[in-house]
Scaffold this active site. Sequence first.
Site, PDB file in Angstrom:
ATOM      1  N   ASP A   1      -0.248  -8.285  21.956  1.00 23.67           N
ATOM      2  CA  ASP A   1       0.759  -9.303  20.613  1.00 23.67           C
ATOM      3  C   ASP A   1      -0.011  -8.951  19.355  1.00 23.67           C
ATOM      4  O   ASP A   1      -1.341  -8.660  19.282  1.00 23.67           O
ATOM      5  CB  ASP A   1       0.627 -10.510  21.149  1.00 23.67           C
TER       6      ASP A   1
ATOM      7  N   HIS B   1      -4.353  -9.077  23.162  1.00 22.27           N
ATOM      8  CA  HIS B   1      -3.908  -9.322  21.594  1.00 22.27           C
ATOM      9  C   HIS B   1      -4.801  -7.971  21.078  1.00 22.27           C
ATOM     10  O   HIS B   1      -5.901  -7.960  21.032  1.00 22.27           O
ATOM     11  CB  HIS B   1      -4.625 -10.616  21.032  1.00 22.27           C
TER      12      HIS B   1
END
Length: 253
Positions: A52, A201
Amino acid sequence: MLAETVIAGLALASTAVAAPAPNPLQFLKRAPTPGVVIRQCTSPGMLALAYDDGPYQYTSELVDILDAAGAKATFFWTGTLYGCIYNQANAVKKAFASGHQIASHTWTHGHMGSFGEAQIRQEMTKVEDALVNLIGKKPAYMRPPYLETGGAVLPTLGSMGYKVITDDVDSGDWNNQSPQQSQAAFQRAGASGNGHIPLMHETYAGTVRTLTPWLINWAAQNNLKLVTIAECLGDADGAYQAGEFEPNGRNSC
């Protein structure tokens, strides 16, 4: 004449009996339903690496790490969270050219659960426009920021044809978990059953440089194929919206 009719009828009956029965697996391999939360792969033997919050300064490096291992991943990108997406145009094009799946994480990474339909649509269409300008594709997959799926989120995304992804393994990198602590989360989840869709992430050096190489090795040790989310859902051809889209020439946010 009667005999010929009887013979023809018997031939048709024989043909009908000889027809193969439908394969029940065909009914199980339907594309994911838009607007419905998906947390896990539908098949075993896979690990869908998913990142992400990019594109970011580590995107190109992460693509190199994945490519060297023959691994595929899904990138959930925003438009403006860590600077304008157009400032990472080379990395965006590199990831797409390498066969990784590009998906949406909304334009601003806001709290979608509090947004109305019009604002949700704007968040999504801005990312679509940027990706058409950069790679010529509109994504068909998205992950909501903060994994918020309440309010108008699912009905709106469903009407837009988006397949909504959350996770079934949380690396905790967003919560200051070390790569070693993240590794423990995967070990607890295990490698059996249907494949995992993790929350990670690409904006953390530890996730890119330590956790990802470890996951590549862990997958190899457990005979797991590293694939995109679309592939792990049996939807490899549905990663992007159908149709041809014209860039609008924009190159800034």
